[in-house]
Design a protein around this motif. Structure first.
Motif, PDB file in Angstrom:
ATOM      1  N   ILE A  62       0.911  -0.878   0.097  1.00 14.46           N
ATOM      2  CA  ILE A  62      -0.152   0.175   0.173  1.00 14.46           C
ATOM      3  C   ILE A  62       0.875   1.106  -0.153  1.00 14.46           C
ATOM      4  CG2 ILE A  62      -1.766   1.385   1.069  1.00 14.46           C
ATOM      5  CD1 ILE A  62      -2.724  -1.522   2.485  1.00 14.46           C
ATOM      6  N   GLN A  63       0.922   2.078  -0.999  1.00 12.89           N
ATOM      7  CA  GLN A  63       1.619   3.182  -1.460  1.00 12.89           C
ATOM      8  C   GLN A  63       1.631   4.390  -0.327  1.00 12.89           C
ATOM      9  OE1 GLN A  63       1.089   2.260  -5.179  1.00 12.89           O
ATOM     10  NE2 GLN A  63       2.994   1.762  -5.950  1.00 12.89           N
ATOM     11  N   SER A  64       0.319   4.500  -0.244  1.00 13.33           N
ATOM     12  CA  SER A  64       0.129   5.766   0.657  1.00 13.33           C
ATOM     13  C   SER A  64      -0.214   5.789   1.717  1.00 13.33           C
ATOM     14  CB  SER A  64      -0.432   6.839  -0.372  1.00 13.33           C
ATOM     15  OG  SER A  64      -1.513   6.558  -1.138  1.00 13.33           O
ATOM     16  N   HIS A 118      -7.236  -5.972  10.824  1.00 11.96           N
ATOM     17  CA  HIS A 118      -7.790  -5.717   9.604  1.00 11.96           C
ATOM     18  C   HIS A 118      -6.688  -4.626   9.192  1.00 11.96           C
ATOM     19  CE1 HIS A 118     -11.421  -7.659  10.257  1.00 11.96           C
ATOM     20  NE2 HIS A 118     -11.683  -7.018  11.690  1.00 11.96           N
ATOM     21  N   ILE A 119      -6.273  -4.783   7.929  1.00  9.80           N
ATOM     22  CA  ILE A 119      -5.458  -3.796   7.079  1.00  9.80           C
ATOM     23  C   ILE A 119      -6.399  -3.289   5.875  1.00  9.80           C
ATOM     24  CG2 ILE A 119      -3.327  -3.638   5.851  1.00  9.80           C
ATOM     25  CD1 ILE A 119      -2.578  -6.536   7.309  1.00  9.80           C
ATOM     26  N   ALA A 120      -6.562  -1.920   6.043  1.00  9.62           N
ATOM     27  CA  ALA A 120      -7.348  -1.121   5.086  1.00  9.62           C
ATOM     28  C   ALA A 120      -6.426  -0.116   4.251  1.00  9.62           C
ATOM     29  CB  ALA A 120      -8.456  -0.565   5.619  1.00  9.62           C
ATOM     30  N   SER A 121      -6.554  -0.359   2.796  1.00  8.19           N
ATOM     31  CA  SER A 121      -6.021   0.814   1.977  1.00  8.19           C
ATOM     32  C   SER A 121      -7.206   1.917   1.998  1.00  8.19           C
ATOM     33  CB  SER A 121      -5.778   0.507   0.851  1.00  8.19           C
ATOM     34  OG  SER A 121      -6.968  -0.013  -0.028  1.00  8.19           O
ATOM     35  N   PHE A 122      -6.756   3.295   1.731  1.00  7.08           N
ATOM     36  CA  PHE A 122      -7.920   4.283   1.802  1.00  7.08           C
ATOM     37  C   PHE A 122      -7.149   5.828   1.017  1.00  7.08           C
ATOM     38  CE2 PHE A 122      -6.230   4.866   5.750  1.00  7.08           C
ATOM     39  CZ  PHE A 122      -6.261   6.325   6.035  1.00  7.08           C
ATOM     40  N   SER A 123      -6.756   5.459  -0.114  1.00 10.03           N
ATOM     41  CA  SER A 123      -6.033   6.592  -0.859  1.00 10.03           C
ATOM     42  C   SER A 123      -7.057   7.970  -0.868  1.00 10.03           C
ATOM     43  CB  SER A 123      -5.944   6.103  -2.292  1.00 10.03           C
ATOM     44  OG  SER A 123      -5.118   7.236  -2.782  1.00 10.03           O
ATOM     45  N   THR A 124      -6.259   9.057  -0.345  1.00 12.04           N
ATOM     46  CA  THR A 124      -6.940  10.312  -0.174  1.00 12.04           C
ATOM     47  C   THR A 124      -6.212  11.289  -1.258  1.00 12.04           C
ATOM     48  OG1 THR A 124      -5.327  11.225   1.188  1.00 12.04           O
ATOM     49  CG2 THR A 124      -7.322   9.920   2.188  1.00 12.04           C
ATOM     50  N   LEU A 125      -5.300  10.646  -2.279  1.00 15.77           N
ATOM     51  CA  LEU A 125      -4.660  11.431  -3.009  1.00 15.77           C
ATOM     52  C   LEU A 125      -5.161  11.407  -4.438  1.00 15.77           C
ATOM     53  CD1 LEU A 125      -0.990  10.540  -2.342  1.00 15.77           C
ATOM     54  CD2 LEU A 125      -2.198  12.724  -1.668  1.00 15.77           C
ATOM     55  N   GLU A 126      -5.306  12.373  -5.359  1.00 14.05           N
ATOM     56  CA  GLU A 126      -5.742  12.196  -6.805  1.00 14.05           C
ATOM     57  C   GLU A 126      -5.335  10.972  -7.287  1.00 14.05           C
ATOM     58  OE1 GLU A 126      -3.219  14.646  -6.017  1.00 14.05           O
ATOM     59  OE2 GLU A 126      -5.222  15.726  -5.260  1.00 14.05           O
ATOM     60  N   SER A 127      -6.038  10.523  -8.283  1.00 12.28           N
ATOM     61  CA  SER A 127      -5.446   9.054  -8.826  1.00 12.28           C
ATOM     62  C   SER A 127      -6.241   7.856  -8.498  1.00 12.28           C
ATOM     63  CB  SER A 127      -3.866   8.943  -8.834  1.00 12.28           C
ATOM     64  OG  SER A 127      -3.665   7.961  -9.884  1.00 12.28           O
ATOM     65  N   ASP A 128      -5.507   6.747  -8.748  1.00 12.41           N
ATOM     66  CA  ASP A 128      -6.309   5.551  -8.122  1.00 12.41           C
ATOM     67  C   ASP A 128      -5.753   5.178  -6.797  1.00 12.41           C
ATOM     68  OD1 ASP A 128      -7.475   4.906 -10.892  1.00 12.41           O
ATOM     69  OD2 ASP A 128      -5.251   4.457 -11.482  1.00 12.41           O
ATOM     70  N   PRO A 129      -6.800   4.214  -6.134  1.00 11.57           N
ATOM     71  CA  PRO A 129      -6.329   3.625  -5.061  1.00 11.57           C
ATOM     72  C   PRO A 129      -4.977   3.129  -5.095  1.00 11.57           C
ATOM     73  CG  PRO A 129      -8.697   3.070  -5.256  1.00 11.57           C
ATOM     74  CD  PRO A 129      -8.130   3.682  -6.787  1.00 11.57           C
ATOM     75  N   ALA A 130      -3.945   3.099  -4.004  1.00 16.93           N
ATOM     76  CA  ALA A 130      -2.740   2.741  -4.186  1.00 16.93           C
ATOM     77  C   ALA A 130      -2.261   1.502  -3.590  1.00 16.93           C
ATOM     78  CB  ALA A 130      -1.777   3.875  -3.711  1.00 16.93           C
ATOM     79  N   TRP A 131      -2.773   0.378  -4.054  1.00 20.70           N
ATOM     80  CA  TRP A 131      -2.477  -0.882  -3.470  1.00 20.70           C
ATOM     81  C   TRP A 131      -2.093  -1.839  -4.654  1.00 20.70           C
ATOM     82  CZ3 TRP A 131      -5.475  -4.864  -5.217  1.00 20.70           C
ATOM     83  CH2 TRP A 131      -6.604  -4.465  -5.817  1.00 20.70           C
ATOM     84  N   THR A 132      -1.277  -2.582  -4.459  1.00 19.36           N
ATOM     85  CA  THR A 132      -1.048  -3.664  -5.134  1.00 19.36           C
ATOM     86  C   THR A 132      -0.858  -5.262  -4.563  1.00 19.36           C
ATOM     87  OG1 THR A 132       0.592  -2.169  -6.464  1.00 19.36           O
ATOM     88  CG2 THR A 132       0.711  -4.321  -6.910  1.00 19.36           C
ATOM     89  N   LEU A 133      -1.527  -6.119  -5.064  1.00 18.80           N
ATOM     90  CA  LEU A 133      -1.266  -7.614  -4.564  1.00 18.80           C
ATOM     91  C   LEU A 133      -0.099  -8.381  -5.526  1.00 18.80           C
ATOM     92  CD1 LEU A 133      -4.761  -8.365  -3.664  1.00 18.80           C
ATOM     93  CD2 LEU A 133      -2.891  -8.492  -1.975  1.00 18.80           C
ATOM     94  N   PHE A 134       0.621  -9.122  -4.908  1.00 21.18           N
ATOM     95  CA  PHE A 134       1.440  -9.877  -5.514  1.00 21.18           C
ATOM     96  C   PHE A 134       1.434 -11.235  -5.180  1.00 21.18           C
ATOM     97  CE2 PHE A 134       3.465  -5.807  -4.479  1.00 21.18           C
ATOM     98  CZ  PHE A 134       3.804  -5.376  -5.596  1.00 21.18           C
ATOM     99  N   ASP A 135       1.292 -12.374  -6.455  1.00 17.99           N
ATOM    100  CA  ASP A 135       1.074 -13.582  -6.148  1.00 17.99           C
ATOM    101  C   ASP A 135       2.518 -14.173  -6.780  1.00 17.99           C
ATOM    102  OD1 ASP A 135       0.668 -16.333  -6.207  1.00 17.99           O
ATOM    103  OD2 ASP A 135      -1.225 -16.416  -7.022  1.00 17.99           O
ATOM    104  N   ARG A 136       3.603 -14.727  -5.854  1.00 16.89           N
ATOM    105  CA  ARG A 136       4.811 -15.235  -6.475  1.00 16.89           C
ATOM    106  C   ARG A 136       4.989 -16.634  -6.474  1.00 16.89           C
ATOM    107  NH1 ARG A 136       5.895 -11.352  -2.288  1.00 16.89           N
ATOM    108  NH2 ARG A 136       6.147  -9.249  -3.115  1.00 16.89           N
ATOM    109  N   ARG A 137       3.819 -17.311  -6.241  1.00 18.67           N
ATOM    110  CA  ARG A 137       3.826 -18.967  -6.159  1.00 18.67           C
ATOM    111  C   ARG A 137       4.192 -19.527  -7.477  1.00 18.67           C
ATOM    112  NH1 ARG A 137      -1.747 -20.361  -4.546  1.00 18.67           N
ATOM    113  NH2 ARG A 137      -2.162 -18.990  -6.152  1.00 18.67           N
ATOM    114  N   GLY A 138       4.022 -19.087  -8.529  1.00 19.10           N
ATOM    115  CA  GLY A 138       4.214 -19.602  -9.711  1.00 19.10           C
ATOM    116  C   GLY A 138       5.423 -19.362 -10.374  1.00 19.10           C
ATOM    117  N   SER A 139       5.623 -19.681 -11.617  1.00 15.61           N
ATOM    118  CA  SER A 139       6.696 -19.452 -12.384  1.00 15.61           C
ATOM    119  C   SER A 139       6.873 -17.854 -12.574  1.00 15.61           C
ATOM    120  CB  SER A 139       7.018 -20.275 -13.641  1.00 15.61           C
ATOM    121  OG  SER A 139       5.932 -20.148 -14.260  1.00 15.61           O
ATOM    122  N   ALA A 140       5.522 -17.340 -13.011  1.00 10.39           N
ATOM    123  CA  ALA A 140       5.680 -15.938 -13.514  1.00 10.39           C
ATOM    124  C   ALA A 140       4.809 -15.070 -12.153  1.00 10.39           C
ATOM    125  CB  ALA A 140       5.009 -15.825 -14.785  1.00 10.39           C
ATOM    126  N   GLU A 141       5.150 -14.128 -11.702  1.00 10.08           N
ATOM    127  CA  GLU A 141       4.577 -13.240 -10.685  1.00 10.08           C
ATOM    128  C   GLU A 141       3.368 -12.799 -11.340  1.00 10.08           C
ATOM    129  OE1 GLU A 141       6.414  -9.582  -9.358  1.00 10.08           O
ATOM    130  OE2 GLU A 141       6.140 -10.565  -7.384  1.00 10.08           O
TER     131      GLU A 141
END
Length: 159
Positions: A62-64, A118-141
């Motif tokens: 969560i970037q911001s 609980h962990i919650a994102s809640f962006s207050t800046l212009e643009s998009d919500p600033a969260w990213t999920l990564f699944d690293r279990r396979g050969s390609a993330e």
């Protein structure tokens, strides 16, 4: 390849359910990074020569703006004093993922853990919500986030 918004969240709900929080760390500024499941050794080295952070099977960034809640209050957030961060991060370790969900018209992310945390994102800046999920279990993330108000995902470079 997985289809729409709900499919991506279902993918991560199924992939992450039951995994434990294995590592929590602060990125640049107020960025929050959480690793779930078995950890892999760091692959990056910092400029000072020390090893970077380990990565989990599933990761969250969560970037911001973010907050960590318990059953009745906000325990800590991106605007909290730095002294609160470390003990709050420690409180998350070894908690199990109960659910991964989105909320809001522009999808923010909510991760529900055991012991009613609980962990919650809640962006207050212009643009998009600033969260990213990564699944690293396979050969390609697989990388999933919200862009232009829509949850989208794509395989990243081959691991």
């Amino acid at each position: 390849m997985i289809g729409g918004m709900k499919d991506w969240i279902e993918h991560f709900r199924a992939a992450a359910k039951g995994l434990t929080v294995s590592h929590v760390w602060r990125g640049y500024g107020s960025a929050l990074l959480i690793e779930f499941g078995a950890l892999r050794p760091p692959t990056l080295t910092r400029k000072d020569g020390t090893p970077g952070e380990p990565s989990g099977e599933i990761g969250l960034m969560i970037q911001s703006d973010w907050r960590i809640e318990d059953s009745c209050t906000i325990v800590c957030g991106s605007s909290s004093d730095d002294e609160l961060w470390k003990p709050t991060f420690a409180r998350l370790i070894d908690k199990h993922i109960i659910d991964v969900a989105t909320f809001g018209r522009l999808p923010e992310l909510l991760i529900s853990l055991s012991e009613d945390l609980h962990i919650a994102s809640f962006s207050t800046l212009e643009s998009d919500p600033a969260w990213t999920l990564f699944d690293r279990r396979g050969s390609a993330e697989i990388v999933v986030g919200c862009w232009s108000g829509v949850i989208t995902g794509e395989p990243a470079r081959t691991a």
